[in-house]
Design a protein around this motif. Structure first.
Motif, PDB file in Angstrom:
ATOM      1  N   MET A  77       0.893  -1.101  -0.021  1.00  0.00           N
ATOM      2  CA  MET A  77       0.067  -0.054  -0.063  1.00  0.00           C
ATOM      3  C   MET A  77       0.908   1.309   0.013  1.00  0.00           C
ATOM      4  SD  MET A  77      -3.127   1.221   2.846  1.00  0.00           S
ATOM      5  CE  MET A  77      -2.905  -0.313   3.672  1.00  0.00           C
ATOM      6  N   PRO A  78       0.664   2.163  -0.888  1.00  0.00           N
ATOM      7  CA  PRO A  78       1.701   3.358  -0.946  1.00  0.00           C
ATOM      8  C   PRO A  78       1.288   4.149   0.467  1.00  0.00           C
ATOM      9  CG  PRO A  78       0.153   3.084  -2.927  1.00  0.00           C
ATOM     10  CD  PRO A  78      -0.265   2.331  -1.933  1.00  0.00           C
ATOM     11  N   GLU A  79       2.269   4.932   0.680  1.00  0.00           N
ATOM     12  CA  GLU A  79       2.393   5.655   1.856  1.00  0.00           C
ATOM     13  C   GLU A  79       1.310   6.842   1.928  1.00  0.00           C
ATOM     14  OE1 GLU A  79       5.154   8.581   4.128  1.00  0.00           O
ATOM     15  OE2 GLU A  79       5.956   6.819   3.976  1.00  0.00           O
ATOM     16  N   THR A  80       1.077   7.298   0.945  1.00  0.00           N
ATOM     17  CA  THR A  80       0.079   8.422   0.785  1.00  0.00           C
ATOM     18  C   THR A  80      -1.527   7.967   0.998  1.00  0.00           C
ATOM     19  OG1 THR A  80      -0.343   7.827  -1.727  1.00  0.00           O
ATOM     20  CG2 THR A  80       1.409   9.634  -0.879  1.00  0.00           C
ATOM     21  N   THR A  81      -1.728   6.641   0.929  1.00  0.00           N
ATOM     22  CA  THR A  81      -3.102   6.185   1.507  1.00  0.00           C
ATOM     23  C   THR A  81      -3.198   5.898   2.891  1.00  0.00           C
ATOM     24  OG1 THR A  81      -2.657   3.753   0.750  1.00  0.00           O
ATOM     25  CG2 THR A  81      -3.212   5.485  -1.058  1.00  0.00           C
ATOM     26  N   LEU A  82      -2.101   5.968   3.467  1.00  0.00           N
ATOM     27  CA  LEU A  82      -2.305   5.648   4.928  1.00  0.00           C
ATOM     28  C   LEU A  82      -2.917   6.900   5.551  1.00  0.00           C
ATOM     29  CD1 LEU A  82       1.370   4.416   5.822  1.00  0.00           C
ATOM     30  CD2 LEU A  82      -0.727   3.199   5.632  1.00  0.00           C
ATOM     31  N   ARG A  83      -3.728   6.587   6.696  1.00  0.00           N
ATOM     32  CA  ARG A  83      -4.260   7.531   7.554  1.00  0.00           C
ATOM     33  C   ARG A  83      -3.409   8.491   8.429  1.00  0.00           C
ATOM     34  NH1 ARG A  83     -10.012   7.626   7.018  1.00  0.00           N
ATOM     35  NH2 ARG A  83     -10.019   8.128   9.200  1.00  0.00           N
ATOM     36  N   ALA A  84      -3.380   9.707   8.154  1.00  0.00           N
ATOM     37  CA  ALA A  84      -2.894  10.554   9.162  1.00  0.00           C
ATOM     38  C   ALA A  84      -3.326  10.527  10.516  1.00  0.00           C
ATOM     39  CB  ALA A  84      -3.013  12.016   8.359  1.00  0.00           C
ATOM     40  N   ALA A  85      -2.122  10.715  11.214  1.00  0.00           N
ATOM     41  CA  ALA A  85      -2.070  11.047  12.868  1.00  0.00           C
ATOM     42  C   ALA A  85      -2.322  12.401  13.208  1.00  0.00           C
ATOM     43  CB  ALA A  85      -1.328   9.953  13.357  1.00  0.00           C
ATOM     44  N   ASP A  86      -2.598  12.564  14.389  1.00  0.00           N
ATOM     45  CA  ASP A  86      -2.604  14.026  14.731  1.00  0.00           C
ATOM     46  C   ASP A  86      -1.261  14.709  14.667  1.00  0.00           C
ATOM     47  OD1 ASP A  86      -5.248  13.953  15.447  1.00  0.00           O
ATOM     48  OD2 ASP A  86      -4.987  13.472  17.490  1.00  0.00           O
ATOM     49  N   THR A  87      -0.085  13.833  15.006  1.00  0.00           N
ATOM     50  CA  THR A  87       1.388  14.236  15.035  1.00  0.00           C
ATOM     51  C   THR A  87       1.539  14.518  13.546  1.00  0.00           C
ATOM     52  OG1 THR A  87       1.824  12.402  16.725  1.00  0.00           O
ATOM     53  CG2 THR A  87       3.583  13.419  15.539  1.00  0.00           C
ATOM     54  N   ASP A  88       1.084  13.729  12.533  1.00  0.00           N
ATOM     55  CA  ASP A  88       1.245  14.343  11.187  1.00  0.00           C
ATOM     56  C   ASP A  88       0.839  15.620  10.861  1.00  0.00           C
ATOM     57  OD1 ASP A  88       2.526  11.820  10.735  1.00  0.00           O
ATOM     58  OD2 ASP A  88       0.592  10.799  10.420  1.00  0.00           O
ATOM     59  N   ARG A  89      -0.389  15.753  11.344  1.00  0.00           N
ATOM     60  CA  ARG A  89      -1.166  17.172  11.297  1.00  0.00           C
ATOM     61  C   ARG A  89      -0.303  18.270  11.950  1.00  0.00           C
ATOM     62  NH1 ARG A  89      -4.975  13.574  12.371  1.00  0.00           N
ATOM     63  NH2 ARG A  89      -6.308  12.935  10.584  1.00  0.00           N
ATOM     64  N   ALA A  90       0.106  17.890  13.171  1.00  0.00           N
ATOM     65  CA  ALA A  90       0.931  18.819  13.747  1.00  0.00           C
ATOM     66  C   ALA A  90       2.094  19.191  12.865  1.00  0.00           C
ATOM     67  CB  ALA A  90       1.293  18.515  15.095  1.00  0.00           C
ATOM     68  N   ILE A  91       2.687  18.284  12.568  1.00  0.00           N
ATOM     69  CA  ILE A  91       4.008  18.793  11.567  1.00  0.00           C
ATOM     70  C   ILE A  91       3.620  19.772  10.516  1.00  0.00           C
ATOM     71  CG2 ILE A  91       5.723  17.734  10.159  1.00  0.00           C
ATOM     72  CD1 ILE A  91       5.733  15.208  11.830  1.00  0.00           C
ATOM     73  N   VAL A  92       2.852  19.373   9.760  1.00  0.00           N
ATOM     74  CA  VAL A  92       2.181  20.247   8.657  1.00  0.00           C
ATOM     75  C   VAL A  92       1.925  21.416   8.874  1.00  0.00           C
ATOM     76  CG1 VAL A  92       0.691  20.416   6.618  1.00  0.00           C
ATOM     77  CG2 VAL A  92       1.532  18.312   7.155  1.00  0.00           C
ATOM     78  N   ALA A  93       1.206  21.534  10.234  1.00  0.00           N
ATOM     79  CA  ALA A  93       0.496  22.954  10.847  1.00  0.00           C
ATOM     80  C   ALA A  93       2.238  23.791  11.135  1.00  0.00           C
ATOM     81  CB  ALA A  93      -0.136  22.673  11.913  1.00  0.00           C
ATOM     82  N   GLU A  94       2.874  22.961  11.661  1.00  0.00           N
ATOM     83  CA  GLU A  94       4.253  23.651  12.076  1.00  0.00           C
ATOM     84  C   GLU A  94       4.914  24.113  10.771  1.00  0.00           C
ATOM     85  OE1 GLU A  94       7.017  25.550  14.261  1.00  0.00           O
ATOM     86  OE2 GLU A  94       5.365  24.687  14.857  1.00  0.00           O
ATOM     87  N   VAL A  95       4.966  23.492   9.543  1.00  0.00           N
ATOM     88  CA  VAL A  95       5.471  23.712   8.277  1.00  0.00           C
ATOM     89  C   VAL A  95       4.735  25.225   7.953  1.00  0.00           C
ATOM     90  CG1 VAL A  95       5.663  23.109   5.797  1.00  0.00           C
ATOM     91  CG2 VAL A  95       6.386  21.573   7.908  1.00  0.00           C
ATOM     92  N   LEU A  96       3.567  25.282   7.992  1.00  0.00           N
ATOM     93  CA  LEU A  96       2.479  26.055   7.343  1.00  0.00           C
ATOM     94  C   LEU A  96       2.984  27.479   8.392  1.00  0.00           C
ATOM     95  CD1 LEU A  96      -0.590  24.167   6.584  1.00  0.00           C
ATOM     96  CD2 LEU A  96       0.895  25.075   5.133  1.00  0.00           C
ATOM     97  N   GLY A  97       3.137  27.164   9.500  1.00  0.00           N
ATOM     98  CA  GLY A  97       3.391  28.446  10.205  1.00  0.00           C
ATOM     99  C   GLY A  97       4.669  28.889  10.083  1.00  0.00           C
ATOM    100  N   THR A  98       5.521  28.152   9.758  1.00  0.00           N
ATOM    101  CA  THR A  98       7.044  28.512   9.237  1.00  0.00           C
ATOM    102  C   THR A  98       7.001  29.539   7.913  1.00  0.00           C
ATOM    103  OG1 THR A  98       8.016  26.925  10.579  1.00  0.00           O
ATOM    104  CG2 THR A  98       9.269  28.009   8.924  1.00  0.00           C
ATOM    105  N   ALA A  99       6.265  28.956   7.101  1.00  0.00           N
ATOM    106  CA  ALA A  99       6.016  29.590   5.975  1.00  0.00           C
ATOM    107  C   ALA A  99       5.288  30.860   5.863  1.00  0.00           C
ATOM    108  CB  ALA A  99       5.088  28.653   4.808  1.00  0.00           C
TER     109      ALA A  99
END
Length: 141
Positions: free
Chosen positions: A1-23
């Motif tokens: 199963m490709p990694e992109t179809t895996l369900r996202a965790a709260d930690t994954d969302r927090a990482i993206v939120a931090e990236v967006l905040g930095t941007a």
């Protein structure tokens, strides 16, 4: 199963939120773009949903380290500045619970057991130990 179809965790969302905040802080996103992407981040279900939100941002910002993930999800107390913030929070809480104790004791005229000690005491002891060990490791570097 490709990694992109895996369900996202709260930690994954927090990482993206931090990236967006930095941007946003770097001026790569407008406030409106940031708001839209942040809402989409917390609505994302899979890694693919999250990956789309950062594809146009620099590569270094797309690949947060495991340490960054921990900070984003749980906060940190590693550096000197972080310790200052932790001590500030401790002082604020100590002042609030002491004021509540003082007001309730003055209001009733009955000076009960000083319960604020149990709120700020253990926390202060842990902060003190962390400060001593962190400062010791910083001087050894």
């Amino acid at each position: 199963m490709p990694e992109t179809t895996l369900r996202a965790a709260d930690t994954d969302r927090a990482i993206v939120a931090e990236v967006l905040g930095t941007a946003l802080r770097e001026g790569r996103l407008t406030v409106e773009e940031y708001d839209e992407r942040l809402a989409a981040t917390y609505a994302a279900r899979t890694h693919a949903d999250l990956a789309v939100l950062t594809t146009d941002l620099p590569t270094a910002a797309q690949e947060p380290t495991t340490e960054d993930a921990g900070r984003a999800a749980y906060g940190s107390c590693g550096g000197d500045g972080d310790l200052r913030g932790a001590w500030r929070a401790w002082i604020i809480v100590a002042m609030i619970v002491s004021a509540v104790y003082l007001a309730s004791s003055l209001g009733t005229g009955d000076w009960h057991y000083p319960w604020p000690v149990w709120v700020v005491g253990p926390w202060g002891a842990v902060l003190l130990a962390r400060t001593v060990t962190t400062r010791g490791s910083l001087t050894r570097r």
